[in-house]
Design an enzyme around this catalytic site. Structure first.
Site, short mmCIF file in Angstrom:
data_model
loop_
_atom_site.label_atom_id
_atom_site.label_comp_id
_atom_site.label_asym_id
_atom_site.label_seq_id
_atom_site.Cartn_x
_atom_site.Cartn_y
_atom_site.Cartn_z
CG ASN A 288 -1.74 -1.29 1.29
OD1 ASN A 288 -1.52 -2.08 2.19
ND2 ASN A 288 -2.60 -1.54 0.32
CB VAL B 190 0.27 6.55 1.91
CG1 VAL B 190 -0.50 5.63 2.83
CG2 VAL B 190 1.67 6.81 2.45
CB CYS B 191 -2.79 2.85 -1.41
SG CYS B 191 -4.43 2.40 -1.99
CG LEU B 192 -5.13 5.29 4.89
CD1 LEU B 192 -5.18 3.83 5.33
CD2 LEU B 192 -4.34 6.11 5.90
#
Length: 140
Positions: free
Chosen positions: A57, A64-66
């Site tokens: 992620n 950042v993949c959030l």
């Protein structure tokens, strides 16, 4: 978790240091830069991982993949929610919503191999020809 303000007069730009105490990333020290715009809380903060790490992620450039940093951001959310989300990514990496597709595939196909690659990368080693920053604290 600690915070650091590189410029004490600029409270909109700061670093958050996360040190997971359990999970595959235990023993690592990860620095994230936070950039808060004047539109906050109507716009999510910009968050980047400052180290190059092996994580499904977090891409090799630190993005950042959030979800709460993108489409799920709401003005009622606060910075604590973002920090908790980051901590959770280290506890439970999410292979179904990856930025680093190689790491996600590794996690999906071979969890033990993924764990070995995480440890190797955290020690400053290479995974699949890609070198990573040493993020292990002390002599771990």
């Amino acid at each position: 978790m600690n915070t650091h303000f590189p410029d004490p007069n600029d409270v909109l730009n700061f670093d958050v240091i996360i040190e997971p105490d359990e999970g595959m990333y235990k023993g690592g020290v990860f620095h994230f830069s936070f950039e808060i715009s004047q539109e906050f809380p109507h716009q999510a903060p910009k968050v980047l991982c400052k180290e190059k790490i092996y994580h499904p992620n977090i891409d090799l450039q630190g993005k950042v993949c959030l979800n709460i940093l993108r489409e799920d951001w709401k003005p009622v959310l606060n910075l604590q929610a973002v920090i908790v989300g980051l901590q959770f990514l280290f506890l439970e990496p999410n292979a179904s919503d990856p930025l680093n597709k190689d790491a996600a595939e590794d996690l999906r196909q071979n969890r033990e191999g993924f764990k070995r690659n995480v440890r190797q990368s955290m020690a400053g080693g290479s995974v699949k020809g890609e070198s990573f920053d040493k993020v292990l604290k002390g002599g771990q």
